[in-house]
Write an enzyme that holds these catalytic residues in place. Structure first.
Site, PDB file in Angstrom:
ATOM      1  N   SER A   1       9.714   5.553  -0.630  1.00 17.41           N
ATOM      2  CA  SER A   1       9.156   4.261  -1.041  1.00 17.41           C
ATOM      3  C   SER A   1       8.223   4.473  -2.218  1.00 17.41           C
ATOM      4  CB  SER A   1       8.317   3.648   0.080  1.00 17.41           C
ATOM      5  OG  SER A   1       9.079   3.463   1.226  1.00 17.41           O
TER       6      SER A   1
ATOM      7  N   GLU B   1       2.813   3.492  -3.845  1.00 16.44           N
ATOM      8  CA  GLU B   1       2.427   4.373  -2.739  1.00 16.44           C
ATOM      9  C   GLU B   1       2.389   5.815  -3.245  1.00 16.44           C
ATOM     10  OE1 GLU B   1       4.079   6.286   1.342  1.00 16.44           O
ATOM     11  OE2 GLU B   1       5.372   4.914   0.282  1.00 16.44           O
TER      12      GLU B   1
ATOM     13  N   ARG C   1      -0.713   4.256   5.514  1.00 14.46           N
ATOM     14  CA  ARG C   1      -0.617   5.233   4.412  1.00 14.46           C
ATOM     15  C   ARG C   1      -2.009   5.578   3.874  1.00 14.46           C
ATOM     16  NH1 ARG C   1       3.942   4.475   6.204  1.00 14.46           N
ATOM     17  NH2 ARG C   1       5.879   4.479   4.994  1.00 14.46           N
TER      18      ARG C   1
END
Ligand code: EPU
Length: 333
Positions: A234, A329, A162
């Site tokens: 998420s 995130e 990520r």
């Protein structure tokens, strides 16, 4: 070009947070983007994609930029690969569907991830054992100060979990305009993550389309539909801890899931949050998804501050119980 003052951002964030931006500008070509650059000079700005990885905690005092650059074209075709160049505003899952329909492989494990192509390259989206960096060939971007165009080879994007150069040293410096993906003509299935094999147990022939449908079923079985309950997938990243920390926790929780990675052991944040008793719990109008604790949801009319308060409380509880700092995130604005 769209140029709206005092623009509601409700349609532009999947969390369904009702805030406004001072100005919203949408451009539909690189040429139009060059005209936008003087308008944002010296201003606070934020470039968004599909708004599926954002939490607005306040009205945005500045300019929101959004690409409307569309199009999928073949730019090279070899015996092994087909290379497609895709506009940043194409919906990511439409590109996956296109690839699968044409009989190519490589993208199918990334089915149904919300968001747009530009953000896929910034965020290095990933799921079910594949990350988009595995299929990116190059990324075209425009410098938001000078207007200069730069083409990044995949190595220059410095991809990690990520992570990319566009989230680190070049954060907010470039707007991605096109991404070229390398589609595989041969099919190498990636079936080792989680329960994909179980999902395919009764299937005689595994094809990219079969894998795509299985991934769609798995995702829909545990990830909430943002049209029903606002969410950004998420909410937290899975933390990577040192082997000593891992060993200590594992001795107490031998059923804890984990993955060995470079530099340590990755522990699913969803598991940590569930162990803290947060799965399915609510706080004000924000809640923790009852089927996958990594996902925070807007139960209806939640403010960004309410979601942020839930996020902070969960992080603190995980830290108190496990001594691990988990971090979002999602981009919190
Ligand atoms: N788990 C729990 N409780 C939970 C959630 C998960 O015990 O509430 C356990 C599961 O049983 C499993 C493990 O944690 O053993 C991993 O769960 P899962 O396969 O659902 O994946 P994840 O690590 O929680 C990551 C990505 C997802 C991606 C899935 C599948 C991150 C931050 N998230 O989640 O990506 O779909 O793997 O590859 O890496 C997203 O980024 O928005 C996203 C949904």
């Amino acid at each position: 070009m769209k140029d709206i003052h005092n623009c509601s951002l409700l349609p532009y964030n999947t969390f369904g947070i009702d805030v406004c931006a001072d100005r919203f500008i949408e451009y539909s070509s690189e040429k139009e983007l060059l005209k936008v650059i003087p308008l944002i000079a010296g201003q606070r700005y934020l470039h968004i994609g599909g708004g599926s990885n954002l939490l607005f905690t306040n009205h945005f005092h500045g300019v929101i930029l959004h690409s409307a650059i569309k199009g999928i074209e073949t730019v090279d075709d070899t015996p092994v690969y087909r290379y497609i160049r895709v506009g940043a505003a194409e919906v990511w899952d439409d590109v996956v569907a296109f690839s699968v329909e044409q009989g190519y492989s490589g993208l199918e494990n990334l089915s149904l991830i919300p968001g747009e192509v530009g953000a896929s390259a910034v965020q290095n989206i990933g799921a079910y054992g594949v990350e988009v960096k595995d299929v990116i060939d190059k990324v075209e971007a425009i410098d938001l100060q000078t207007g200069d165009k730069r083409v990044f080879d995949v190595e220059e994007c410095c991809y990690g979990y990520r992570q990319s150069i566009f989230k680190q040293e070049l954060r907010d410096k470039y707007a991605v305009t096109y991404v070229t993906y390398r589609l595989d003509k041969a099919f190498t299935p990636h079936l080792d993550y989680g329960n994909i094999r179980r999902e395919l147990a009764d299937v005689a022939e595994v094809t990219p389309a079969v894998v795509r449908n299985a991934i769609i079923r798995i995702r829909q079985s545990k990830l909430p539909d943002p049209k029903v309950h606002g969410n950004a997938g998420s909410f937290f990243k899975n933390p990577v801890v040192g082997r000593d920390v891992f060993g200590h926790i594992f001795s107490e929780y031998p059923s804890m899931p984990y993955y060995e990675v470079d530099g340590g052991v990755k522990i699913p944040a969803g598991w940590l949050i569930e162990q803290c008793g947060w799965k399915g719990k609510t706080m004000g109008r924000a809640g923790v998804n009852p089927l996958q604790a990594l996902v925070l949801v807007n139960l209806g009319g939640a403010s960004g501050q309410e979601v942020l308060q839930l996020c902070d409380t969960i992080c603190e509880d995980v830290y108190q119980k496990f001594g691990i700092r988990i971090s979002p995130e999602v981009n919190i604005i």
